[in-house]
Design an enzyme around this catalytic site. Structure first.
Site, short mmCIF file in Angstrom:
data_model
loop_
_atom_site.label_atom_id
_atom_site.label_comp_id
_atom_site.label_asym_id
_atom_site.label_seq_id
_atom_site.Cartn_x
_atom_site.Cartn_y
_atom_site.Cartn_z
N ARG A 127 -86.99 11.52 67.08
CA ARG A 127 -87.64 10.92 66.08
C ARG A 127 -86.52 10.53 64.67
O ARG A 127 -85.43 10.99 65.21
CB ARG A 127 -88.49 11.68 64.73
CG ARG A 127 -89.81 12.42 65.38
CD ARG A 127 -90.41 12.81 64.45
NE ARG A 127 -91.97 12.58 64.80
CZ ARG A 127 -91.91 14.20 66.07
NH1 ARG A 127 -91.21 15.05 66.64
NH2 ARG A 127 -93.39 13.66 65.75
N HIS A 172 -89.47 9.09 69.92
CA HIS A 172 -89.60 8.56 71.83
C HIS A 172 -89.09 7.22 72.35
O HIS A 172 -89.75 6.56 72.97
CB HIS A 172 -89.87 9.44 72.51
CG HIS A 172 -90.28 10.48 72.68
ND1 HIS A 172 -88.98 11.40 72.20
CD2 HIS A 172 -91.10 11.39 72.62
CE1 HIS A 172 -89.50 12.41 71.70
NE2 HIS A 172 -90.91 12.97 71.86
N HIS A 216 -89.02 14.56 79.79
CA HIS A 216 -90.06 15.15 78.49
C HIS A 216 -91.04 15.91 80.12
O HIS A 216 -92.06 15.95 79.39
CB HIS A 216 -90.75 13.98 77.77
CG HIS A 216 -91.14 15.00 76.60
ND1 HIS A 216 -92.53 15.33 76.90
CD2 HIS A 216 -90.97 14.24 75.29
CE1 HIS A 216 -92.44 15.73 75.35
NE2 HIS A 216 -91.45 15.20 74.75
N ASP A 219 -91.35 23.02 67.42
CA ASP A 219 -91.25 21.78 67.49
C ASP A 219 -89.92 20.82 66.97
O ASP A 219 -89.59 20.49 66.16
CB ASP A 219 -92.25 20.86 67.08
CG ASP A 219 -92.06 19.74 67.44
OD1 ASP A 219 -90.60 19.43 68.67
OD2 ASP A 219 -92.90 19.24 67.08
N GLU A 243 -85.51 19.95 75.92
CA GLU A 243 -85.56 18.77 75.91
C GLU A 243 -83.89 18.59 75.28
O GLU A 243 -83.59 19.03 74.20
CB GLU A 243 -86.48 17.33 75.27
CG GLU A 243 -87.89 17.77 75.80
CD GLU A 243 -88.18 17.42 74.05
OE1 GLU A 243 -88.34 16.26 74.10
OE2 GLU A 243 -89.21 18.36 74.24
C1 BGC Z 1 -91.72 16.36 69.72
C2 BGC Z 1 -93.09 16.14 69.09
C3 BGC Z 1 -93.76 15.62 70.13
C4 BGC Z 1 -93.87 15.37 71.80
C5 BGC Z 1 -94.40 14.44 71.89
C6 BGC Z 1 -91.76 16.00 71.72
O1 BGC Z 1 -90.08 16.03 72.53
O2 BGC Z 1 -90.50 16.85 69.32
O3 BGC Z 1 -93.04 16.53 68.29
O4 BGC Z 1 -95.02 15.32 69.29
O5 BGC Z 1 -92.70 14.98 72.09
O6 BGC Z 1 -95.91 14.65 72.86
#
Ligand code: BGC
Length: 389
Positions: A118, A143, A217, A289, A355
């Protein structure tokens, strides 16, 4: 770290056995046999986008690992590795159809850019100029924005080099795309080594100062993508600090110690062990997260930073990286509305993401390692996934 290093060696040895066992047998992916064991990647049509662009899938295998990659988003559609009995499973969540990836994928298997995770309010100031980028997650950017690199069709070039087999993926992101300054030329190389490691090399250049933070991802479930909760998976992360977030999952700027909190994965524990502890940070993320601050920092060569193990199958994965951060996301927003490639429904905690990255919201956090890229510089990071059983 010592344990990690041993795990890598053990993993490579296990993959080596797999390579010997499988050597010369017909891999499902087909392709032309390579003198040193790898095979030329094979391309197949995977569907057509609304604007008429054709999407292809590429299959490659080496050292006992089988990979399927889409030109759309550079998506890893499946990654198959053997368990302790030699049985193969796809350990990465995904869909069967292009339409599902386009309409509703939560970044399954995708390449992420220009900026992983973010950016608060989609705003940052660079060299005195304020930039507003595309906002797609409440008031924030997630992203890269609503049409990030996960939704672009990449040019794909297969290669075999020595005992390696792989794909080079190219994308040019034009000046102003999603609001980011500068034309960014990106090259991502996926390599399967003769040990069955999956290596990702990211490269980018720009013609104007900009920010970049690329990652992958993949949603991992080492028991198989359709086998339910990963709370029994064992995880170890070589990070003594993490970056706490606010309720919008934007880092506060603090580097907090993991000691004495559910975030302490310095000694191996299961994902589920502390996930229900009533810690404010776990409430914000509905689970893990968060970005771990890797103790090794930025390194010129990849260093092992995390190990994941599924006790039921014996499959292990060790991640090594040059990057300073690791986002551990415990699949909290999978909510039972998506039907995956194995025909089963994905529910909360059915997979996890690891990630490798620079820290979230770095463009607004001067104390975090910089994500600025300038003309004349080349962005280069590497992450390696090593598998064992
Ligand atoms: C983020 C999550 C997000 C997800 C999306 C992750 O990399 O940290 O907050 O909801 O990606 O699928």
């Amino acid at each position: 770290m010592e344990l990690n290093r041993r795990t890598v060696i053990a993993g490579a040895a296990a993959a080596g056995i797999a390579a010997t066992t499988l050597g010369g047998t017909a891999h499902a992916t087909g392709g032309t046999a390579h003198p040193t064991g790898g095979r030329t990647p094979v391309r197949k049509p995977f569907g057509t986008l609304a604007d008429g662009t054709e999407v292809h899938s590429w299959s490659l295998s080496n050292g006992g690992t089988r990979l399927k990659v889409l030109s759309y988003g550079g998506i890893v559609q499946s990654l198959e590795i053997p368990d302790r009995h030699g049985r193969y499973e796809n350990v990465s969540l995904g869909f069967d159809d292009l339409a599902d990836y386009v309409a509703k994928s939560p970044y399954f298997g995708a390449l992420i850019g220009r900026f992983g995770n973010r950016i608060g309010k989609g705003r940052f100031t660079l060299d005195g100029t304020a930039h507003q980028i595309d906002v797609n997650d409440g008031e924030n950017t997630l992203h890269g924005g609503s049409r990030g690199f996960d939704k672009r069709v990449w040019d794909v070039e297969p290669f075999t080099k020595g005992s390696d087999v792989g794909l080079r993926l190219y994308h040019t992101s034009v000046d102003g795309e999603m609001g980011y300054p500068g034309t960014l030329r990106v090259k991502v190389t996926y390599t399967l080594t003769r040990h069955g490691d999956w290596r990702i090399d990211y490269e980018a250049t720009t013609d104007r100062a900009t920010v970049v933070n690329l990652t992958s991802h993949v949603y991992w479930n080492l028991a198989g993508e359709d086998s339910g909760s990963i709370h029994g998976h064992q995880l170890k992360i070589a990070g003594s600090r993490y970056t706490p977030v606010d309720s919008g999952l934007i880092p506060t700027g603090e580097l907090a110690r993991v000691a004495g909190t559910p975030f302490d994965f310095r000694r191996t524990k299961t994902v589920g062990e502390d996930i229900r502890v009533a810690h404010q940070q776990l409430l914000y993320g509905q689970g893990f997260d968060h970005n771990w601050v890797l103790d090794k920092g930025i390194t010129a060569a990849p260093v092992p930073v995390a190990t994941l193990r599924d006790p039921s199958s014996g499959r292990t994965m060790t991640i090594s990286t040059t990057e300073p951060g690791l986002q551990f996301y415990s699949g909290n927003f999978l909510d039972g509305t998506l039907v995956g490639s194995g025909g089963t429904v994905y529910r909360q905690g059915d997979a996890l993401c690891l990630e490798t990255q620079h820290f979230p919201d770095s463009p607004n956090k001067p104390s975090f390692p910089s994500t600025v890229l300038r003309p004349g510089q080349t962005y280069r990071t590497t992450t390696v996934h090593s598998f064992g059983r």
